[in-house]
Every structure is written in structure tokens, then in C-alpha cells.
Scaffold this motif. Sequence first.
Motif, mmCIF file in Angstrom:
data_model
loop_
_atom_site.group_PDB
_atom_site.id
_atom_site.type_symbol
_atom_site.label_atom_id
_atom_site.label_comp_id
_atom_site.label_asym_id
_atom_site.label_seq_id
_atom_site.Cartn_x
_atom_site.Cartn_y
_atom_site.Cartn_z
ATOM 1 N N ALA A 1 26.607 32.499 18.341
ATOM 2 C CA ALA A 1 25.592 32.360 17.303
ATOM 3 C C ALA A 1 24.216 32.331 17.952
ATOM 4 C CB ALA A 1 25.820 31.082 16.512
ATOM 5 N N THR A 5 19.340 31.556 13.495
ATOM 6 C CA THR A 5 20.023 32.273 12.423
ATOM 7 C C THR A 5 20.802 31.317 11.521
ATOM 8 O OG1 THR A 5 21.925 32.735 13.838
ATOM 9 C CG2 THR A 5 20.219 34.415 13.733
ATOM 10 N N VAL A 7 24.104 30.354 9.634
ATOM 11 C CA VAL A 7 25.523 30.632 9.884
ATOM 12 C C VAL A 7 26.429 29.694 9.095
ATOM 13 C CG1 VAL A 7 25.113 31.492 12.231
ATOM 14 C CG2 VAL A 7 25.647 29.083 11.879
ATOM 15 N N VAL A 75 32.789 31.643 13.430
ATOM 16 C CA VAL A 75 31.356 31.628 13.153
ATOM 17 C C VAL A 75 31.025 32.921 12.416
ATOM 18 C CG1 VAL A 75 29.030 31.572 14.126
ATOM 19 C CG2 VAL A 75 30.879 30.322 15.259
ATOM 20 N N ARG A 76 30.343 32.786 11.276
ATOM 21 C CA ARG A 76 29.923 33.954 10.510
ATOM 22 C C ARG A 76 28.431 33.843 10.223
ATOM 23 N NH1 ARG A 76 33.864 31.862 7.966
ATOM 24 N NH2 ARG A 76 32.795 31.422 6.022
ATOM 25 N N GLY A 77 27.698 34.899 10.532
ATOM 26 C CA GLY A 77 26.284 34.924 10.209
ATOM 27 C C GLY A 77 26.082 35.200 8.730
ATOM 28 N N LYS A 80 20.592 37.718 9.193
ATOM 29 C CA LYS A 80 20.155 38.010 10.567
ATOM 30 C C LYS A 80 18.725 37.570 10.815
ATOM 31 C CE LYS A 80 23.442 41.673 11.163
ATOM 32 N NZ LYS A 80 23.736 43.006 11.556
#
Length: 86
Positions: A1, A5, A7, A75-77, A80
Amino acid sequence: AQVGTLVVIDWEDAETLNGWHSTAEIKEWKMPLVRSVGVVIEVTDEMVVLAGDYSAPGDELNRLTRIPTSMVRAVRGLEKKPYLGE
């Protein structure tokens, strides 16, 4: 990450079980999965730090969560766009 950002982090938390329990119950005991959402403040080999709230331009932070990297499962954004230093 990447720092700055937004997340979503899924991670396993530690848990305490008090009282008397059978060995069968203990074998079925699962680690609790936690989902945290926030802006990444710091990333090291040992931890990820998220802030749930921040003041633009990011000089004040609130609701900090420090998650050991060994407990992170995903982990997911969400965006961006860097949030800190706006």
C-alpha cells in the motif's frame, strides 16, 4: 500500500477466550477477520498505519490503526489519488 492512498485492509485480529471450553470448541475457534478502511500513513516491514480521518493538508490525524503486517490478509486500493499533502 502506498502512503497517502485510501485502502481497505482485511486482517486477522488477536482474540482472548475466557472461561472453560472443551477441546472440540477450541479446535473450531476461528481467528476474527477485521476490515479497516483508511488513508495509509506509514508502511514498514512490521506494520501498516491507517488514519480514519485527517485534516487537509494532512497535518492532523484521527482514529489511527496500527496493523502488524503478519496479520494482513488482503489490501485493496479504493482510490489512487494521494490524500496527504493536498
